[in-house]
Design a protein around this motif. Structure first.
Motif, PDB file in Angstrom:
ATOM      1  N   GLU A   1       0.674  -0.945  -0.039  1.00  0.00           N
ATOM      2  CA  GLU A   1       0.163   0.092  -0.152  1.00  0.00           C
ATOM      3  C   GLU A   1       0.676   1.333  -0.394  1.00  0.00           C
ATOM      4  O   GLU A   1       0.470   2.045   0.083  1.00  0.00           O
ATOM      5  N   HIS A   2       1.848   1.237   0.209  1.00  0.00           N
ATOM      6  CA  HIS A   2       2.780   2.407   0.343  1.00  0.00           C
ATOM      7  C   HIS A   2       4.177   1.964  -0.181  1.00  0.00           C
ATOM      8  O   HIS A   2       5.411   1.731   0.660  1.00  0.00           O
TER       9      HIS A   2
ATOM     10  N   ALA B   1       3.365  -4.594   5.349  1.00  0.00           N
ATOM     11  CA  ALA B   1       2.206  -3.609   6.582  1.00  0.00           C
ATOM     12  C   ALA B   1       1.530  -3.467   7.371  1.00  0.00           C
ATOM     13  O   ALA B   1       0.680  -4.060   7.362  1.00  0.00           O
TER      14      ALA B   1
ATOM     15  N   SER C   1      -2.141  -2.843   8.941  1.00  0.00           N
ATOM     16  CA  SER C   1      -2.527  -2.930   7.963  1.00  0.00           C
ATOM     17  C   SER C   1      -3.979  -4.405   7.746  1.00  0.00           C
ATOM     18  O   SER C   1      -3.413  -4.973   7.983  1.00  0.00           O
ATOM     19  N   GLU C   2      -4.818  -3.996   6.784  1.00  0.00           N
ATOM     20  CA  GLU C   2      -5.076  -5.462   6.840  1.00  0.00           C
ATOM     21  C   GLU C   2      -5.173  -5.568   5.304  1.00  0.00           C
ATOM     22  O   GLU C   2      -6.221  -6.871   4.732  1.00  0.00           O
ATOM     23  N   VAL C   3      -4.158  -5.118   4.932  1.00  0.00           N
ATOM     24  CA  VAL C   3      -4.387  -5.788   3.776  1.00  0.00           C
ATOM     25  C   VAL C   3      -3.603  -6.737   2.639  1.00  0.00           C
ATOM     26  O   VAL C   3      -4.038  -7.436   1.321  1.00  0.00           O
TER      27      VAL C   3
ATOM     28  N   THR D   1      -1.604   2.684  -2.727  1.00  0.00           N
ATOM     29  CA  THR D   1      -2.262   4.383  -2.673  1.00  0.00           C
ATOM     30  C   THR D   1      -1.835   5.543  -3.118  1.00  0.00           C
ATOM     31  O   THR D   1      -2.696   6.165  -3.181  1.00  0.00           O
TER      32      THR D   1
ATOM     33  N   ARG E   1       4.755   6.190   7.026  1.00  0.00           N
ATOM     34  CA  ARG E   1       3.783   6.515   8.308  1.00  0.00           C
ATOM     35  C   ARG E   1       4.215   8.004   8.727  1.00  0.00           C
ATOM     36  O   ARG E   1       3.403   8.849   9.274  1.00  0.00           O
TER      37      ARG E   1
END
Length: 281
Positions: free
Chosen positions: A173-174, A197, A200-202, A268, A273
């Motif tokens: 996600e990053h 992650a 995260s829920e990834v 995303t 962070r």
């Protein structure tokens, strides 16, 4: 049978051909006996790269595990990082390395990283110069940086130095494409921390669950394989024996181009962070 990760080769200013295992065991936020037990277990499973930092408060625990592992010192790659109060001239940076070695009970470090650039302090370029000189002393085999943006790296490059590695937060996600592309164009290896992650829920996303089902692995293994196929070094952290084993068992399956592209699409576009222009220690 225990796995041992393949190596990548670090090169850069003052460093010519230092091999680093491409999968390491992360240690934050473990401390004390819990940290020693985790690293001891990881080394027994086949890990040969341990990642720590002054700010983690666990260099002593990591050093104890390395010393008591029964492995030859040269068979374990030890990475640590130092804080902004040790930025500056050669004597200051050397003292930081000596303090880390004393805490760990080791004779040398394999990789010594500037943990954060701390641009407001404006000493990170001089600090990199000091690190190049430190390699020549034999106290460290390789040096590098962590959490450096392209603008930070450019100043180091403009001063005539190429850091062998830049350790940054990368996960599906990053993806931090701008950082990774700049690293690659500059000859700097990318190491990913928090590669799964954290928080995260990834790992529940179909983009990871579907290929995991196809190859008979976990979504976390798929995410780590995605990193490796894009050429990154990874340092996942787990104290759980089975997850440690899984996180190292990545070398007898591959993701397809389509699967890789689907995972890429999870990015995303958001930064990490913590913003290294504002945060540091």
């Amino acid at each position: 049978m225990n796995s041992i990760a393949p190596h990548a080769t670090l090169t850069g200013s003052g460093v010519d051909g230092v091999d680093i295992p491409i999968v390491g065991i992360g240690t934050w936020p473990l401390t004390g006996s819990e940290c020693t037990a985790s690293v001891t277990q990881a080394l027994a499973l086949g890990y040969r790269h341990v990642d720590t930092a002054e700010n983690y408060g666990n260099e002593d625990a990591v050093g104890l595990a390395v010393r008591e592992s029964g492995l030859a010192r040269e068979d374990v790659f030890v990475t640590t990082k130092f804080n902004k109060d040790s930025h500056g001239d050669a004597a200051t940076v050397r003292q930081s390395a000596e303090r880390a070695l004393k805490r760990m009970g080791l004779d040398y470090l394999d990789l010594f990283l500037v943990h954060w650039p701390n641009p407001a302090q404006d000493l990170y370029v001089q600090t990199c110069e000091s690190l190049v000189g430190l390699v020549e002393t034999g106290l460290v085999r390789a040096w590098g940086v962590s959490n450096f943006k392209p603008v930070h790296l450019q100043r180091v490059l403009d001063a005539g130095m190429v850091p062998p590695v830049n350790q940054v937060q990368v996960d599906p996600e990053h993806a931090q494409h701008d950082v990774e592309q700049f690293n690659a164009a500059s000859g700097v290896a990318t190491a990913a921390y928090s590669p799964l992650a954290r928080g995260s829920e990834v790992l529940n996303r179909a983009e990871l669950v579907d290929p995991a089902a196809r190859v008979g692995r976990t979504p976390a293994q798929v995410a780590l394989r995605w990193h490796l196929q894009q050429g990154r070094i990874v340092v996942p952290r787990s104290a759980n024996e089975e997850r440690q084993r899984q996180n190292l068992d990545l070398f007898d399956f591959a993701l397809t181009e389509e699967e890789m592209a689907r995972i890429d699409a999870l990015d995303t576009g958001e930064g990490p962070r913590l913003d290294s222009d504002e945060f540091g220690h």
